[in-house]
Design an enzyme around this catalytic site. Sequence first.
Site, short mmCIF file in Angstrom:
data_model
loop_
_atom_site.label_atom_id
_atom_site.label_comp_id
_atom_site.label_asym_id
_atom_site.label_seq_id
_atom_site.Cartn_x
_atom_site.Cartn_y
_atom_site.Cartn_z
N GLU A 97 4.31 4.79 -46.13
CA GLU A 97 3.18 5.70 -45.98
C GLU A 97 3.59 6.96 -45.24
OE1 GLU A 97 -0.80 3.42 -45.96
OE2 GLU A 97 -0.69 4.39 -44.02
N GLU A 155 5.59 9.09 -47.54
CA GLU A 155 4.68 9.70 -48.51
C GLU A 155 3.96 10.89 -47.87
OE1 GLU A 155 1.71 7.00 -49.96
OE2 GLU A 155 0.80 8.52 -51.26
N CYS A 203 -4.55 0.38 -46.25
CA CYS A 203 -4.29 -1.02 -45.86
C CYS A 203 -5.52 -1.90 -45.99
CB CYS A 203 -3.85 -1.14 -44.41
SG CYS A 203 -2.72 0.11 -43.92
N SER A 263 -3.17 7.00 -49.88
CA SER A 263 -1.75 6.66 -49.96
C SER A 263 -1.59 5.62 -51.06
CB SER A 263 -1.29 6.08 -48.63
OG SER A 263 -0.09 5.38 -48.83
N LYS A 281 -9.39 -9.36 -48.54
CA LYS A 281 -8.01 -9.63 -48.95
C LYS A 281 -7.97 -10.63 -50.09
CE LYS A 281 -5.54 -7.15 -46.04
NZ LYS A 281 -4.72 -6.05 -46.58
N GLU A 292 -8.33 -8.52 -52.97
CA GLU A 292 -7.13 -7.70 -53.16
C GLU A 292 -6.02 -8.50 -53.85
OE1 GLU A 292 -4.96 -6.57 -49.64
OE2 GLU A 292 -4.52 -4.59 -50.45
N GLU A 322 -3.34 -5.75 -60.99
CA GLU A 322 -2.13 -4.92 -60.90
C GLU A 322 -1.17 -5.42 -59.82
OE1 GLU A 322 -5.22 -4.01 -60.19
OE2 GLU A 322 -5.35 -2.71 -58.44
N CYS A 357 -9.32 -4.50 -38.27
CA CYS A 357 -9.13 -5.86 -38.81
C CYS A 357 -9.58 -6.95 -37.84
CB CYS A 357 -7.67 -6.08 -39.15
SG CYS A 357 -7.06 -4.85 -40.29
#
Lengths: 157, 624, 404
Positions: free
Chosen positions: B307, B310, B334, B354, B393, B396, B401, B551
């Site tokens: 990140e 980037e 994240c 990102s 999560k 996710e 993908e 989190c």
Amino acid sequence: MLVYEKNSLSDEIEVLIEKFGKERSALLPILQIIEKRHNYISEFAQQEVARLLDIHPVEVYSVVSFYNFLHRYPQGKNIVRLCKTISCDMAGKREIEEALKRELGINFDETTRDKKWTLEYTSCLGMCDQGPAMLVNDKVYTKLDPETAVQIINDTK
Amino acid sequence: MPDTIKRAPVSQQPFKVEKPQDLNTIGGMISIEINEKKVSVPLGTTIYEACKENQIHIPTLCHHPDLCIAGVCRVCVVEVEGMRTLQASCSFPITASIKIKTTSELVRKARRNIIDLLLSEHHGECYACVKNKNCELQTLAQEYGVDKMRYGHISAPIHEVDNSSTSVIRDMNKCILCRRCVRTCIDLQEVGVLEAISRGDKTVIGTFYDKSLQDVICINCGQCINRCPTGALYSNDPSDEIWQAIDDPTKHVVIQTAPSPRAAIGEEFGQPPGKSFTPELNTALKRIGFDRVFDTNFTADLTIHEEGTELLHRLKKALVDKDESVKLPQFTSCSPGWIKFIEHFYPEYLDYLSTAKSPQQMFGAIIKTFYAQEEGIDPKDIVSVSLMPCSAKKFECNRPEMNSSGFKDVDYGLTTRELGKMIREAGINLPELPKTGFDEPFGEASGAGLIFGATGGVMEAALRTVYELVTGREVPFENLRIEVCRGFEGIKEASVKLENVLPDYSFLEGVEVKFMVAHGTANAKQVMELLKAGKLSDVHFIEIMACPGGCLGGGGQPIPTSEEIRKQRAKAIYAEEEGLPIRKSHENPHVKFIYEKFIPEGPCSELSHKLLHTHYTKRGRYII
Amino acid sequence: MEAKINKTHREGAVLFSPYDAGSSIKKALEVGRENILFEVRESKIKGRGGAGFPTATKWMLVAAAKADKKYIVCNADEGEPGTFKDRVLLTEYPDLVFDGMVVAGYTIGAEIGILYLRGEYIFMLEQLEDYLISMRQNNLLGKNILGKEGFNFDISIRLGSGAYVCGEETALIESLEGHRGEPRNRPPYPVNTGYMGYPTVVNNVETLASISKIITKGADWFKTHGTEKSTGSKLFSVSGDCKKPGVYELPWGTTLNELIKIVDAENTKAIQVGGASGVCIPKSQFDRQLSYEDASTGGSIMIFNESRKMLHVLKNFMDFFVEESCGQCTPCRIGNVKLLECVERIEKGEYTFSYINSMKDLSRTMQVASKCGLGQSSPNPFLSILENFKDEIFRSKENGVSHA
């Protein structure tokens, strides 16, 4: 719902928003007009209203589901609301109820197959001195007997 | 905390009595009587607060410290002398010298009756409920001496359980209509999936057109779960499948553990919040039967590389190449709740995110590629589990993908609560366990990875690395504590000036790097609205976490939650990190090793894009 | 037949007495705010909707409040079963009502008045809108009303959508703001935080109509009607078993016996005073007075003769509350269901007296612990009918097993 139907509904709602404004307080007047024109407020219409008022669709749905005069699912072209409160009950509501059911061939909270009629009960219509009373769309009919009730239905057809 | 009052209907807003600045002014303190005892409280204190201050416990259900007032459950009613009816103590601000009775016969009877009424419609079979022993209704029933179901008890479920979502399961048979989830979803998170539907005895909490959760714009943050007083909301628990994998000798089962669960899992075992159990947890996981236990912080360090690189690329393109198509500020990626939020609500801004995968998904990819190769295990035989503080999560890891190796990067997302259950099932009392370290080849990670667990942590970690990368010097903060990134303010904003940079980064000389940190999607929304209005053109980097507190306040964390509890967890995380030998991501030797051996072209290279980066989906708001 | 609006000749001492449209506005503008407040306070008028809160207090609190905007809302969400006086006032005496709103607006410093008309009364919407247009033409609404520099006021009509609970003033405001009609926590009261967060007076239709009379004829004249504590007259909506149902204007203090004679009722067994949320009074108590201090009512009078089954009446009422509860607070949402269940069990004879007693205990909790007036008053018919007609209900063979 077909694309052109959606587009015309969107346009219609945008016009309403222009008229009533983008405040949350415009929600009910807008929903009332949609209900009146389409006999219900469709899933798509609710989302469009939500989008244009910048609220969540579920908030619109929540409001629609709260009020008796707003519907989430298609209703008949004409809605009959028979008062079920005690004064009308004592004045002979039950005979009217039976007559309407027989005439239209449906039960209350149902819609005829041709989508012309929906039968509903309503709480007090404020016509207790002239009961039994019913609301057919925007009109109130009082001092009903079974024959006149059926006559009114036939005349409205 | 976000301004929870903004969107709430007035019915749910507390009476805003300005608390006096100086309590010594006349009228600043009000003397009242509680159960014939004279006490003095600041003007505007609610009866509930006043009683709490004076060691009188008033039962509540709809009240929650994170949420606006509802005043709907009525369990907290008390008697106020001179008033015809009982008053809800949670919503009654004290503005006059009143006399309160909290245990009169009238109050006691009302409480009992209300609890009995709730029980009559609550299809709770406690022994078969995920919230058994942690249910507020159950506790009330016990505390207030419910001895029989006076108003009957519903004998069979009447609502279908909605288990369509990968993350959140709704069982409305247990719902008591306290509307905490509604307030959480609409006010605290501004997602707006849940509302009260219908009226009178037919009232239920529902979604748009009563659709299942997977079909509406739920971001899976699970904040509603954290605030549900009963078992009506809970997360989609994969522990049975995980047990099965563990029992299967052909499977190589690995688990990565995120920092936040380690700082909170003690709460599942009766420990007060604010203590980390990282090494004990490693032992427990080994005893349960996981073949390897890895530290997600390792890929948090990796994330910082990717990140950060980037960001530097974007800055270079913008500043040197004057490429106007570059999207700045860059947003962190994240938090899967945040990702789904932006995909739904601001799909036109996905290019600002990102492209780096979250640490969970990076680890997943590394395990089934690099690790599998190193250990000589067929990736199809690896079952990769992640211990996360997060219900999103779970969504996710199921994104189609996310399959760099050809298999799911991560097979199961397990929450702190669910692991707590597994540990108990294994007959282990976590706090008394001996300590174990993490397994090779990833070993211990840096402290920078650890603080990902708290809001502002990603930013702090990134600054430590980027600053040093650019200038060759350590960030100019005492003991590496970048205090501006810390704390629970809804939106934080700060900047660091880059001076005397290394030659490679001369384009950054004198640049004031401006960054923001937001937590909770209500605050994220505010940031996005600022971006939309063009007011963030001078900002470079923004960290966003979907959950209040980051989190550590995730939807998979132990229940209950409150700002106080979240603060304690943050404290535990920051304390643990200061004790670590390595506190900067770029100094993590294992990360260096991975790049050298496995991704020699370094961060943001083609291979790293294939494994460690992802793309997003324009979902939009329309509910089909 | 279709209900039409035609003014019938009505007789009454206060509201139904002659009145020149606009005269109260004219008078109010002459005497000024202070004097209006004084007259209203002197008249001792209390809210006509049923709760009986002193109107002057509401007005004074809002008049004294400092705010950019203030609102006067006329509550025409007349949903209480058996009430239809507002229908008569709005269709036959709109001048009294709207003039009263203008006077209120002037007094409290509001520029906008809202009439919240229940959806069921949509049939009168057009006439009311037409009447407002004529008021605007006569400068009874609009800018610088009747030449009073700086006094701008207009009235808009908003329709309800079929929810009884919206008659509760804070639910009404929620509904106006585009939310579900769920009553708010109180405090704050609407006089402090009302429509859109601004100080708001919510008055009943009849209250505002009475104000027009108080202003034109004076508090002293007003007080010559009624009793010491219940001043003025009251419109009673009479329905049920009588030969002459309708709206009657009678002074407060009229006894039920007197009323029965006026409306020509025979063999009367019971009178439900105050609508579904009121109490049911048996023959033995027909000497009771209709007044705030005795049998208080927003105007609904339902008469039942000897042929009626009181349990059936009670069931009708409880059915109503189960459906019309807004559903937010526990006692009202679930409590009413339990009371209805109880009525059904009595019907079937499946009850014990300890069960009945626990339901009475529950009723008491609902009365004190519900969030708003709906839940607080819905047990009234349950308690009063079970108490006053216990012989009929528990000793009759019709209701399942005889327990006599």
